[in-house]
Write an enzyme that holds these catalytic residues in place. Structure first.
Site, PDB file in Angstrom:
ATOM      1  N   SER A 119       0.816  -1.218   0.000  1.00 38.98           N
ATOM      2  CA  SER A 119       0.000   0.000   0.000  1.00 38.98           C
ATOM      3  C   SER A 119       0.848   1.267   0.000  1.00 38.98           C
ATOM      4  O   SER A 119       0.369   2.334  -0.390  1.00 38.98           O
ATOM      5  CB  SER A 119      -0.940   0.015   1.207  1.00 38.98           C
ATOM      6  OG  SER A 119      -0.214   0.145   2.414  1.00 38.98           O
ATOM      7  N   LYS A 170       0.811   5.028   6.725  1.00 39.44           N
ATOM      8  CA  LYS A 170       0.335   5.820   5.580  1.00 39.44           C
ATOM      9  C   LYS A 170       1.034   7.178   5.608  1.00 39.44           C
ATOM     10  O   LYS A 170       1.775   7.519   6.529  1.00 39.44           O
ATOM     11  CB  LYS A 170      -1.190   6.037   5.647  1.00 39.44           C
ATOM     12  CG  LYS A 170      -2.022   4.765   5.764  1.00 39.44           C
ATOM     13  CD  LYS A 170      -1.958   3.903   4.523  1.00 39.44           C
ATOM     14  CE  LYS A 170      -2.805   2.630   4.689  1.00 39.44           C
ATOM     15  NZ  LYS A 170      -2.651   1.706   3.548  1.00 39.44           N
TER      16      LYS A 170
END
Length: 260
Positions: A119, A170
């Protein structure tokens, strides 16, 4: 004849007397041996002998003990016993102190993390290991492009069955008060399109515009089309953040500071 006999008798007597008192004569030896010998101190002799015997016994005992100790030290139990008697306390202090320091360091200063997915590719690849510092966010607010590690909010589990103990990583794209929009694959922040050189590819979705509320940030993956992030489950509470990702230390060919 009479004079001859007298002369012979006299010679024999003289020889006999001379022979009897010569130093090496048997008679003199007999006389000497017949003289009483000086008495020895039997108590002193016995004591000296006992001391000598005791000394020999002690030396033998010491040798046997050394042999037994050497044989014992060659076994695992012997080695552990020797370690316990000589070095255990010092080793326990050393390793105990090191363990406490390591645990405190991990709990309050920094901790290692492992990347399990793509990701955040290409910034992080699967298997990368990094250091997350946990101090700076207490006195320095999060900024756009910071890479953070956090506990996901409850809304995340509406879209995932991952273990709640697992943390996510993230990139912060907007902070409280920002107006955010994703249009034509580009991030638009407060009306300005952002240049994001760290992206793998443009986003294939549109989102917003929305304003980030106080106490929240918006986080997205660098691999925008393969990331379960804020554009799906919403904004992230700042209180959920563990720390900033600052350094990649594994594998060796990817070692370096995290790009912001």
């Amino acid at each position: 004849p009479i004079h001859f006999c007298k002369f012979a008798f006299f010679c024999c007597l003289t020889l006999h007397i001379s022979y009897a008192f010569l130093p090496n004569s048997p008679n003199l030896k007999l006389i000497r041996s017949s003289q009483p010998l000086p008495k020895q101190n039997t108590k002193t002799y016995s004591k000296t002998k006992n001391i000598h015997v005791a000394k020999e016994n002690n030396e033998e005992i010491v040798k046997n003990e050394e042999k037994a100790a050497e044989a014992d030290n060659q076994t695992l139990i012997g080695g552990l016993k020797r370690w316990w008697e000589k070095d255990a306390l010092e080793d326990i202090k050393t390793y105990g102190t090191s363990l406490v320091i390591a645990l405190l360091f991990r709990a309050f200063i920094a901790e290692p993390r492992y990347i399990p997915s793509l990701s955040m590719f290409p910034t992080f690849d699967v298997g990368d290991q990094l250091a997350v510092e946990k101090v700076s966010h207490y006195f320095r607010p999060f900024e756009r492009t910071d890479v953070i590690v956090f506990h996901p909010p409850e809304s995340f589990y509406d879209y995932s069955t991952r273990n709640k103990k697992e943390a996510l990583i993230k990139r912060v794209v907007a902070v409280e008060g920002d107006l955010v929009q994703i249009k034509n694959g580009r991030l638009i922040l407060n009306g300005q399109r952002q240049e994001e050189k760290y992206l793998f590819e443009k986003a294939e979705y549109d989102w917003g515009p929305r304003v980030i509320p106080q106490g929240f940030v918006m986080v997205l993956g660098d691999n925008r089309n393969h990331s379960l992030d804020s554009h799906i489950w919403g904004f992230l509470p700042v209180e959920n953040v563990i720390g900033r990702a600052v350094f990649k230390y594994w594998p060796p060919w990817r070692v370096g500071f995290v790009e912001n």
